[in-house]
Design a protein around this motif. Sequence first.
Motif, short mmCIF file in Angstrom:
data_model
loop_
_atom_site.label_atom_id
_atom_site.label_comp_id
_atom_site.label_asym_id
_atom_site.label_seq_id
_atom_site.Cartn_x
_atom_site.Cartn_y
_atom_site.Cartn_z
N VAL A 122 1.60 18.23 34.14
CA VAL A 122 1.84 17.60 32.85
C VAL A 122 0.51 17.35 32.16
CG1 VAL A 122 2.84 15.63 31.63
CG2 VAL A 122 3.93 16.48 33.73
N SER A 123 0.42 17.77 30.90
CA SER A 123 -0.77 17.49 30.09
C SER A 123 -0.30 17.17 28.68
CB SER A 123 -1.72 18.68 30.08
OG SER A 123 -2.85 18.40 29.25
N ILE A 124 -0.60 15.97 28.23
CA ILE A 124 -0.15 15.52 26.91
C ILE A 124 -1.34 14.99 26.13
CG2 ILE A 124 1.36 13.94 25.66
CD1 ILE A 124 3.21 13.91 28.09
N ASN A 125 -1.63 15.61 25.02
CA ASN A 125 -2.68 15.16 24.10
C ASN A 125 -2.05 14.94 22.74
OD1 ASN A 125 -5.24 15.72 25.82
ND2 ASN A 125 -4.09 17.64 25.91
N PHE A 126 -2.32 13.81 22.13
CA PHE A 126 -1.73 13.55 20.82
C PHE A 126 -2.59 12.58 20.03
CE2 PHE A 126 -0.16 10.43 23.76
CZ PHE A 126 -0.03 9.25 23.05
N PRO A 127 -2.55 12.68 18.70
CA PRO A 127 -3.32 11.75 17.87
C PRO A 127 -2.62 10.40 17.79
CG PRO A 127 -2.14 13.29 16.48
CD PRO A 127 -1.88 13.71 17.89
N LYS A 128 -3.39 9.36 17.94
CA LYS A 128 -2.83 8.00 17.87
C LYS A 128 -3.48 7.27 16.71
CE LYS A 128 -1.28 4.39 20.99
NZ LYS A 128 -1.26 3.93 22.40
N ALA A 129 -2.64 6.69 15.87
CA ALA A 129 -3.12 6.03 14.66
C ALA A 129 -3.64 4.63 14.96
CB ALA A 129 -2.00 5.96 13.62
N LYS A 130 -4.65 4.24 14.20
CA LYS A 130 -5.15 2.87 14.27
C LYS A 130 -5.54 2.44 12.87
CE LYS A 130 -9.97 4.14 15.24
NZ LYS A 130 -11.11 3.95 16.14
N GLY A 131 -5.56 1.15 12.66
CA GLY A 131 -5.88 0.62 11.33
C GLY A 131 -4.83 -0.41 10.95
N ASN A 132 -4.22 -0.23 9.80
CA ASN A 132 -3.15 -1.14 9.39
C ASN A 132 -2.06 -1.16 10.45
OD1 ASN A 132 -0.32 -1.35 8.00
ND2 ASN A 132 -1.73 -2.47 6.67
N LYS A 133 -1.74 -2.34 10.95
CA LYS A 133 -0.85 -2.45 12.11
C LYS A 133 0.54 -1.92 11.84
CE LYS A 133 0.97 -5.73 15.49
NZ LYS A 133 1.04 -7.15 15.93
N THR A 134 1.13 -2.30 10.71
CA THR A 134 2.50 -1.87 10.41
C THR A 134 2.58 -0.37 10.25
OG1 THR A 134 2.95 -3.98 9.30
CG2 THR A 134 4.43 -2.13 8.81
N VAL A 135 1.64 0.19 9.50
CA VAL A 135 1.64 1.64 9.24
C VAL A 135 1.37 2.42 10.52
CG1 VAL A 135 0.51 3.50 7.98
CG2 VAL A 135 0.96 1.32 6.84
N SER A 136 0.34 2.01 11.27
CA SER A 136 -0.02 2.74 12.48
C SER A 136 1.09 2.66 13.53
CB SER A 136 -1.34 2.23 13.06
OG SER A 136 -1.26 0.86 13.38
N GLU A 137 1.76 1.53 13.63
CA GLU A 137 2.84 1.40 14.61
C GLU A 137 4.00 2.33 14.27
OE1 GLU A 137 4.04 -2.66 15.02
OE2 GLU A 137 2.41 -3.13 16.43
N LEU A 138 4.33 2.44 12.99
CA LEU A 138 5.41 3.35 12.59
C LEU A 138 5.06 4.80 12.93
CD1 LEU A 138 6.69 2.00 9.14
CD2 LEU A 138 8.01 2.27 11.24
#
Length: 239
Positions: free
Chosen positions: A38-54
Motif C-alpha cells: 500500500v502506498s498513498i500520497n495525497f495533498p492535504k490542505a492547511k490554513g482556514n480551518k473550515t475550508v481546509s477541513e471540508l
Amino acid sequence: MKKYFLVFVLLSTMFSCEEDVKIDFFEENIESSKDADVSINFPKAKGNKTVSELINNTIQNYIISQTNLSEDSLTNLSIEDAVTRFNTEFKNFKTDFPESSQKWEAFIDGEVTYRSPQVISIAINSYLDTGGAHGNTNIRFFNFNPNTGELYTKNDLISNIEGLSNTIENQLKENIKSDSEEPIEDFFFGKDFQLPESLGYSDEGLIILYNPYEIASYSQGIIEFTISYNDINSFLNIN
C-alpha cells in the motif's frame, strides 16, 4: 476624515477575509508493505480551518472508498484505519486461498493540478489489484471553491453544457482518428456522447479524461486530452 476611516475599515475587512481563506497544501504519505503493498500520497490542505477541513474530508473519504472492498459504506474511519482494514482483507484472502501467490496492491497518488482565486483542482489517481486478469486504474478530479471548501458541480462550472459537449466531442473524434495504433471504432458502447465523470483544470486548459470502461474497453486505457481555455471560455462559469 470619517469617510476615509470607513474606506480603511472596508479595505481592512477585505484583506482579512483574503487571509482567512488562504489555503496551502502539503503532501501526506502513508505506506505499508508487511501484508499488502500500500502506498498513498495525497495533498492535504492547511490554513482556514473550515475550508481546509471540508477539502481534506472530501479527499480522505474518497481515498477510503477506493480501498473499501465491501459493499458497506465506511464512516468515521481514518485512512490509516482503511489501510489496516485492507490488510486484514488480504490476510483473510490468504487464509482462504493459501496456494495463491497474489499479493494485493493499492497505490493512490494525488496532486493539485491547478489553483486560482476561483478554483482548486485536485487529481487522485488510484490503482487497485486484488487478483484477476489485471488491476484497475481510476483517475478523478475534484474541483473546490477556494473560499468555502465545497465541491463545484458540473452546473457550477459549466454555463453552456451543450456547447462544451460539442467541442469536446469534436476534439475526441479528432484524437481517435489520429490514433493509428488502436483506433476506437465504437466509443461509448453505441450510446450517445457523454461528458466525462469529472473535468480537471490545469495551466494549459481544461483536462478531459475518460477512465477505462467509461468510453471504451479496458485495453484502450485512459483517454485524456486538454482543450485550451481560449476555445471554451464562453462555455464556462469558472475559468
